[in-house]
Structures are given as structure tokens and as C-alpha cells.
Write an enzyme that holds these catalytic residues in place. Structure first.
Site, mmCIF file in Angstrom:
data_model
loop_
_atom_site.group_PDB
_atom_site.id
_atom_site.type_symbol
_atom_site.label_atom_id
_atom_site.label_comp_id
_atom_site.label_asym_id
_atom_site.label_seq_id
_atom_site.Cartn_x
_atom_site.Cartn_y
_atom_site.Cartn_z
ATOM 1 N N HIS A 93 1.267 -1.650 0.195
ATOM 2 C CA HIS A 93 0.130 0.361 0.233
ATOM 3 C C HIS A 93 1.321 0.855 -0.359
ATOM 4 C CE1 HIS A 93 -2.988 3.044 2.072
ATOM 5 N NE2 HIS A 93 -3.315 3.066 0.729
ATOM 6 N N GLU A 122 -1.659 -12.018 -19.129
ATOM 7 C CA GLU A 122 -0.113 -11.873 -17.829
ATOM 8 C C GLU A 122 0.164 -13.359 -17.964
ATOM 9 O OE1 GLU A 122 -1.750 -9.882 -14.600
ATOM 10 O OE2 GLU A 122 -3.470 -10.794 -14.675
ATOM 11 N N ASN A 167 3.341 -7.135 -16.312
ATOM 12 C CA ASN A 167 3.851 -6.731 -15.297
ATOM 13 C C ASN A 167 4.312 -8.270 -14.692
ATOM 14 O OD1 ASN A 167 4.303 -4.480 -14.849
ATOM 15 N ND2 ASN A 167 2.427 -4.079 -13.109
ATOM 16 N N ASP A 168 2.805 -9.016 -14.671
ATOM 17 C CA ASP A 168 2.736 -9.884 -14.876
ATOM 18 C C ASP A 168 3.907 -11.864 -15.917
ATOM 19 O OD1 ASP A 168 2.186 -10.800 -11.292
ATOM 20 O OD2 ASP A 168 -0.152 -9.768 -12.330
ATOM 21 N N CYS A 202 -1.378 -2.286 -20.262
ATOM 22 C CA CYS A 202 -1.590 -1.727 -19.026
ATOM 23 C C CYS A 202 -0.549 -1.899 -17.743
ATOM 24 C CB CYS A 202 -2.724 -1.975 -18.221
ATOM 25 S SG CYS A 202 -3.356 -3.350 -18.076
HETATM 26 C C1 PEP Z 1 0.430 -6.425 -14.374
HETATM 27 O O1 PEP Z 1 -0.011 -7.358 -13.935
HETATM 28 O O2 PEP Z 1 1.131 -6.278 -15.438
HETATM 29 C C2 PEP Z 1 -0.734 -5.659 -14.094
HETATM 30 C C3 PEP Z 1 -1.091 -4.447 -14.820
HETATM 31 O O3 PEP Z 1 -1.383 -6.349 -12.911
HETATM 32 P P1 PEP Z 1 -0.916 -5.849 -11.695
HETATM 33 O O4 PEP Z 1 0.915 -4.853 -11.685
HETATM 34 O O5 PEP Z 1 -1.590 -5.185 -10.639
HETATM 35 O O6 PEP Z 1 -0.365 -6.839 -11.484
HETATM 36 MG MG MG Z 2 -1.133 -8.214 -13.364
#
Ligand code: PEP
Ligand code: MG
Length: 760
Positions: A363, A604, A627-628, A675
Site C-alpha cells: 500500500h 498476463e 508486470n505479471d 497496462c
Molecule cells: C500487470 O500484471 O502488468 C498488471 C498491470 O497488474 P498488476 O501489476 O496489478 O498485477
Molecule cells: Mg497483474
């Protein structure tokens, strides 16, 4: 053996200072291995030699004096080969080098193992014996194990040792510490230790010359207050406890007495130490003794001592006469930093944040990101609390913390800060312009949100909508699941703020590293476990409630889009779609006039990459979570600083996956956006545009830079770059190629503000 190992590491980590830690290490190793000599040689970078730092068995007068060049002697060989050397008779080895001052000629058997931390050789651990014999395999394994464990302790202690004094000369070699970038940006300022976390191990034993009586009084006062608190607590909970549990309070009282813990701390203070440090020292000693006990019940009692210690420390710190004054440029450092610590410091004084623990998705990190404060998390070797008061550079692009630097280096970073500020003000003019490439291709830029604080910044920076609203963030702020009405209110605010622009709300993505305090998920392997859609499909009551609240909140506005996280097969998408349709029917029957929102899935997980076509046929849009996707494709935990250098967004596998996704989606005719963090990185954006991604969603603080970057380059140029990049077989080459090409094209500015994960 394991117990001995654990004991040595524990003792060394809690030693008073670096030298004491080394002395403990050699003493215990000699005892445990029953050898005549145990020594530690460490590389001293100021002389580029191995220096004998501690020994049991050699002449102690040689400590700090005897040294060897990096390739000299058996020690040099161990370091160069990065593997153990185990020989019966050292003096007959061609590389043997006799160090007169150590008196080692008597010893024949030699076993040396390298001390390596994060691929870097720090030094060599050596054991020696008079008789001529080879150490057996179990002895070798023991020393290797201990060296691997001690490497982190030594690296940490060494980093602490570099702190004082900081001398800003041209030749100063800075200490650079790697963590994980939480928020990009650079901060320079003075480290302020986050104080409210009561971590006894981070309190130093400070000696003081004067006012001992004042320290004694402070401690007695604190004890008295804790006694009073315990009595109050006892009265409050008396009727809820059975007699046995109530005994705990008596134990606490007894521990506070003069002939127990309380008395020991007083004695330590009288030896000339500050109350906090004396308390921490004594508590630590007790904890160590408890930790060594075989009886699990007694071992557990250590927890009581810890609790009591923290309570007294709390009082002592609260009673500190001087009120904390924050320097003008303050860098908040700590073991774990909470959001409340962050907001305690006036925003105009907070230059950066660094925490030893914590993840990018904590957070605190999310809030820091939305406030645009450069942040590095997971800086495991950050020397706390010694770092307090030091001047630091925090490089949120590289995920680095630097100290002990020269004026020249500082100036370099100050220049970068200034350039970034200038860039931002130059970008003001872009705020209301649509994003398009130099040759006129329009690109849609959305923002990622979670907190209401993100909304005004996003609108201010000219976002065209929300590409990812992480609904787990408002859930994290509650102490229970929010009701349908509570959720409705939260979602309505988001939708209203952006209407008529679209808002893509992702259904709850908890699990992995995103925990709700009231819904703990404890698993061996959380990123591969119960996460995202897997949790909500198992709990349709939570899922449907959330969807109902979202759809209701969109009434009359009709700007909602629903996004499903962590989809790994078509059934999950179908099942979720079915529940969404059900919720929509219910809400419509209840009299709400609202259109069925478009529904999309996140790509992802590698499985989803290979089924993009099948998924695209079932939904209205796709969004790639880089990211994932990077984490799962490369099998690299996105929050683990130890493997941060392997988290490579330019890895050809990641780039090929991204290219594959958009080609499949285009064939079906389903829109697809990105994203993840890559969408907010100017360099990666060049590659994404070339692949054909026309919608990007990023944190609001990246919008201006990305818009600017897009305007600087033509689509035809991006395609040329991509064609070449796709021929390369590793991330390093991709990075170098991008660097070279962009500098050549006069776009070198783009390179400065790209983060390391994307840069490698
Ligand atoms: C991602 O995984 O790229 C994503 C945008 O989601 P988060 O970072 O919330 O897992
Ligand atoms: Mg993600």
C-alpha cells in the site's frame, strides 16, 4: 550442524559492530570445526588487496596489516576461481605465499572458501591445521554453507561500515545498493529513520558521557508507565481470560523488577549507554538465549520478552525530549514503511523513500507512486539504523540507493533532477494535446488508478480514460470486505470523475503479494496459487457483489468496462462472463437503466498468450499486464530483489510474446491495450507502438513523458527499430541497440528516464 550454523549466523548478525561480528565468526568456526586456525580475509577496495580482518590461531597482531594482492597466494586463488581450495600441505603449492607476520608456517592443511554476495567476491574464509591432511567433504560443505550465509551478514556490516564519515572527494568510491524501483524519479536528501516501527534490532548501542542520571530516570519512568499499562490491560480483559492466561501479566511484572530484566538494563545504562540502546542490547541477549533453548515452550517465552521490550521502547521514544524535525530534503528510510509514516512527513520535504522490506505493490508503494515520490523497496542490505542522518541519492529509475559519493556524482544527479523538472514544465504544453507520433498516428493514453488521489492528477495530465482501476486498493484500505453500497460509492466517484471517458475496472486481484488484512491467504507459493480470478470464482458471492456495485455505479453514465485478472484458460473467462451477465440481469430487473458494460480479460499468464485468439473471440477487449507476464514468462518473482536483474522486459521472449498477442488479437478484430509498467516507459513504448499497440495505460506521473516520447518519433522509425530488435537474442543487446539508435537519432533524452527493469 544446522543448529551450530544458525547459532553462528545469529550471533554474528547481532554483534555490536562489524569487527565484533568477524571475531565471533572466526571463533565459532574454529570451535565448530575443531581446527587450529580460522581467519577471514576481505577485499579492501581502497588498496585492492585482501586484508586479514580477523583470525583465531594466527598472530592477532597481523590483523588489519597482513594483506595479499587479488591474485596472490592461495587466498587470491580461492577468490579468483570462486571455489574452495582444499589441500593437505599448503606450503608445497606453487601459489603458496608466506606471510611472515601471521606466523602461519606451522600450518599445513588449508581449506579456503570464497565469500560471495550477489555474484561479488567479498573475501575468503580460511581454516588451517598443523597436521598435513585434506579436510573431508562434510567439513568443506560446512564451510561453504557458512560462508554463503555469512556473505549477506558481511555485506550488510560492510555497507554500514562505509557510512561514516562521508567525504566528498573526487576519489570517493560510492556505495551502491540495489533494490526494486517502486516509483521512478530521483531524490537527494538526508536519511530519516522511520521511527514508529518498534524493531529492537535496529536500535544502536550508543555510548554517552553525560547525563547518565537522566537516562536512568527516563528508563524508570518508562518502566512505570508500562507497569501501569499492563495493569490497565489486565483490568480490561480480566473477564475474558482464564486464570492461566492471566498469569502472563504477573510474568511481565516480574520481568520488569530490579532483579530481572529491568535491573539488567539499568546496569547497562550505568556502564555509560543510552537507555534505548541498553534496553535493546539486553533484550537481544535474552532473545538469543531463548532462541537456543531446546524446549519449544521456553523458546516461545522469548516472544514475551520481545513484546515487553517493544512496549518499554515505545515509551522511551515517545518521551524523547526533542521533537522530530524533518530536514528540508528528507529521505524516509526504514525496515518496513507504512502509509502513515509516509504521510506524516510534509510532502514538500519528502524527497524519496527507501525500505528494506516491502514490495512494489504494498500500500505504501502504491501511495508513493500516486504522490510521485521516488521510491526503492527491497533494499535488503540497507544498513539500518546507521544510515540515519546520512546524505543519500535515491535513484528510482535504477532501483538504487547511493551514499558516500563525490560532489561530482551528486552534481550529476542534481542535474538529472533539474532536467526532469525542465522536461516536465516543457511538457505542460502537451497536456491538452492528443498523443500522436511525429508522422501523425494517434495513440490513446489511459491511466492506471486505485486511489482517489490518482484521479485529479490523471485529469490534470490529460488522461483519456482509465485503462486499469485496481479495485483491490480500496479493499486494502478497509478492515473488512466493503459492502455493495460502500463499493457502489467508491466506484461511482471514479466513474463520475472521468465520465464520459471510459473507466476500466478490474475485478478484485488479491493473492500473490496483494493481501487483504482481513482475508489472509497463506500459501507456499502465492504467485502460483490462489490469486485474482481464481479467488473470486471460488467466492461468487464476493464477485457478484462487486460486479453489481460496478454496474449500478455506471447507471446513466455507461462508461464502465470490466476487466478480469489472471485468466489462464477459457473456462475462467466463460464462467466470469456468465456471472457478470447474471449480475447485469439482476441489476436491470431492480430498475437500473444501464448498458451491459464491455468485458475484457488480462493477458498476463503465458497460457493466455498462446490462447489469445480463443480468449479474444469471447470478450470485447484485451489488456496485457506486462508486470505479471514478464514475471511468469521468465520465472522471476517481480518483487524479489535477489533476482531483480533477471526481470528483463527486453528479454526477447517477452517481446515476442507481446508481438504474438497483438497479431492474434488483430486477426480476431478485438482491441488490445497494454497496462503494465512497460506502457509507462518511453523506450518500451517505442517497441509497443511498432508492434501495433494503439492504447497504453500507465500511472499518471508517466503520461507527459510518454506523450512527449511518442511525439518525437515516427511510426516508420519505430518499425525499423523493432525489426532490428527482433533479430537480437538477449535483453542486454536490445538495450544497447536501443541506446545506440536513439542517441544517434537525437533522442538520447528518452534514455535517462527509463527504469532499470526495462533498461536491462
Ligand atoms: C500487470 O500484471 O502488468 C498488471 C498491470 O497488474 P498488476 O501489476 O496489478 O498485477
Ligand atoms: Mg497483474
Amino acid at each position: 550442524m544446522l543448529e551450530i550454523l544458525r547459532g553462528i549466523v545469529q550471533e554474528a548478525s547481532s554483534a555490536e559492530d562489524f569487527q565484533a561480528a568477524l571475531n565471533i565468526i572466526v571463533l565459532r568456526i574454529r570451535q565448530a570445526m575443531r581446527t587450529e586456525v580460522a581467519s577471514v580475509y576481505l577485499i579492501d577496495h581502497s588498496i585492492n588487496r585482501y586484508l586479514l580482518m580477523a583470525t583465531e590461531g594466527l598472530n592477532s597482531t597481523a590483523v588489519g596489516k597482513a594483506s595479499l594482492a587479488l591474485s596472490e597466494g592461495l587466498v587470491g586463488q580461492v577468490g579468483q576461481r570462486e571455489k574452495p581450495i582444499n589441500i593437505q600441505n599448503a606450503s608445497t603449492h606453487p601459489k603458496y605465499r608466506y606471510l611472515k607476520e601471521t606466523g602461519e608456517e606451522r600450518f599445513h592443511a588449508f581449506l579456503g572458501v570464497p565469500i560471495i554476495h550477489q555474484k561479488r567476491v567479498l573475501g575468503v574464509l580460511v581454516v588451517q591445521q598443523t597436521i598435513s591432511r585434506a579436510f573431508d567433504q562434510s567439513e568443506e560443505a560446512f564451510l561453504v554453507t557458512i560462508s554463503a550465509q555469512l556473505a549477506a551478514v558481511i555485506a550488510h556490516a560492510q555497507a554500514s561500515g562505509h557510512i561514516h564519515p562521508i567525504n566528498h572527494t573526487a576519489n570517493t568510491k560510492p556505495v551502491r545498493l540495489s533494490g526494486i524501483s517502486g516509483t521512478v524519479g530521483i531524490g537527494v536528501g538526508q536519511a530519516v529513520l522511520c521511527q514508529t516501527i518498534i524493531d529492537l534490532s535496529s536500535i544502536p548501542l550508543r555510548s554517552i558521557q553525560q547525563n547518565l542520571e537522566q537516562q536512568i530516570q527516563r528508563f524508570k519512568e518508562a518502566i512505570w508507565q508500562v507497569q501501569r499499562d499492563i495493569n490497565q490491560l489486565k483490568n480490561q480483559v480480566n473477564d475474558r481470560l482464564n486464570a492461566e492466561e492471566a498469569l502472563l501479566f504477573d510474568v511481565y511484572h516480574r520481568l520488569l523488577e530490579d532483579n530481572a530484566l529491568g535491573g539488567e538494563v539499568l546496569n547497562k545504562i550505568k556502564q555509560g549507554f543510552e537507555a534505548e540502546g541498553a534496553l535493546a542490547y539486553i533484550v537481544h541477549q535474552h532473545l538469543r538465549n531463548f532462541g537456543l533453548m531446546d524446549d519449544p515452550y521456553l523458546r516461545e517465552r522469548g516472544v514475551d520478552i520481545k513484546d515487553l521490550g517493544a512496549r518499554i521502547l515505545n515509551k522511551l521514544l515517545a518521551k524523547k525530549p526533542e521533537k522530530k524535525r524533518y530536514p528540508e530534503q528528507c529521505i524516509l528510510v526504514g525496515e518496513e514503511i507504512t502509509t502513515s509514516h509516509l504521510i506524516e512527513i510534509p510532502k514538500n520535504r519528502l524527497s524519496a523513500v527507501v525500505s528494506r522490506q516491502g514490495s512494489k505493490n504494498s500500500h505504501m508503494a502504491i501511495v508513493a507512486r500516486s504522490l510521485g515520490i521516488p521510491t526503492v523497496v527491497g533494499a535488503l542490505d540497507l544498513p539500518l539504523p546507521e544510515i540515519e542522518g546520512c546524505e543519500l541519492i535515491v535513484d528510482g529509475y535504477q532501483g538504487e540507493v547511493i551514499w558516500g559519493y563525490s560532489h561530482k556524482l551528486k552534481q550529476h544527479y542534481l542535474d538529472l533532477i533539474r532536467q526532469e523538472k525542465n522536461l516536465m514544465s516543457d511538457l505542460e504544453s502537451f497536456r491538452n494535446k492528443a498523443a500522436k507520433t511525429a508522422d501523425g498516428y494517434p495513440i490513446t493514453l489511459y491511466v492506471n488508478t486505485g486511489l482517489m488521489a490518482d484521479v485529479s492528477l490523471s485529469l490534470d495530465r490529460g488522461a483519456e480514460g482509465v485503462g486499469l482501476y485496481r479495485t483491490e486498493i480500496p479493499f486494502m484500505l478497509q478492515d473488512r470486505f466493503p459492502s455493495e453500497t460502500e463499493q457502489f460509492n467508491i466506484y461511482r466517484k471514479q466513474l463520475l470523475a472521468f465520465a464520459p471517458k471510459p473507466v476500466t475496472m478490474r475485478t478484485l486481484d488479491i493473492g500473490g503479494d496483494k493481501a487483504l488484512p482481513y482475508f489472509p491467504i497463506e500459501e507456499e507459493n502465492p504467485f502460483l496459487g490462489w490469486r485474482g480470478i481464481r479467488v473470486t470464482l471460488d467466492h461468487p458471492e464476493i464477485f457478484i457483489l462487486q460486479i453489481r456495485a460496478m454496474i449500478k455505479a455506471s447507471a446513466e453514465l455507461n462508461n464502465l468496462r470490466i476487466l478480469l485478472p489472471m485468466i489462464s484458460n477459457v473456462f475462467e473467462a466463460e464462467h466470469a462472463l456468465h456471472l457478470i451477465h447474471r449480475a447485469y440481469e439482476e441489476v436491470s430487473e431492480e430498475g437500473y437503466t444501464v448498458q451491459m458494460p464491455p468485458v475484457g480479460v488480462m493477458i498476463e499468464i503465458p497460457a493466455a498468450v498462446y490462447q489469445t485468439t480463443e480468449l479474444a473471440q469471447r470478450v470485447d477487449f484485451l489488456s496485457v499486464g506486462t508486470n505479471d507476464l514478464t514475471q511468469y514468462l521468465l520465472a522471476v518473482d517481480r518483487n524479489n530483489p535477489r533476482v531483480a536483474d533477471l526481470y528483463q522486459s527486453y528479454h526477447p521472449a517477452v517481446l515476442k510474446a507481446l508481438y504474438d498477442i497483438i497479431q492474434q488479437a488483430n486477426q480476431v478484430g478485438t482491441p488490445v491495450s497494454v497496462c503494465g509498467e512497460m506502457a509507462g516507459d518511453p523506450l518500451s513504448v517505442i517497441l509497443l507502438l511498432a508492434m501495433g499497440y494503439q492504447t497504453l495505460s500507465m500511472s499518471a506521473s508517466c503520461l507527459a513523458k510518454v506523450k512527449w516520447a511518442i511525439s518525437q518519433i515516427s511510426m516508420s522509425k519505430t518499425k525499423e527499430i523493432l525489426n532490428n530488435v527482433l533479430q537480437l537474442d538477449n535483453a542486454e543487446m536490445v538495450r544497447s541497440y536501443l541506446k545506440m539508435t536513439l542517441s544517434h537519432e537525437g533522442l538520447g533524452e528518452l534514455l535517462k528516464f527509463s527504469n532499470r527493469a526495462l533498461n536491462t
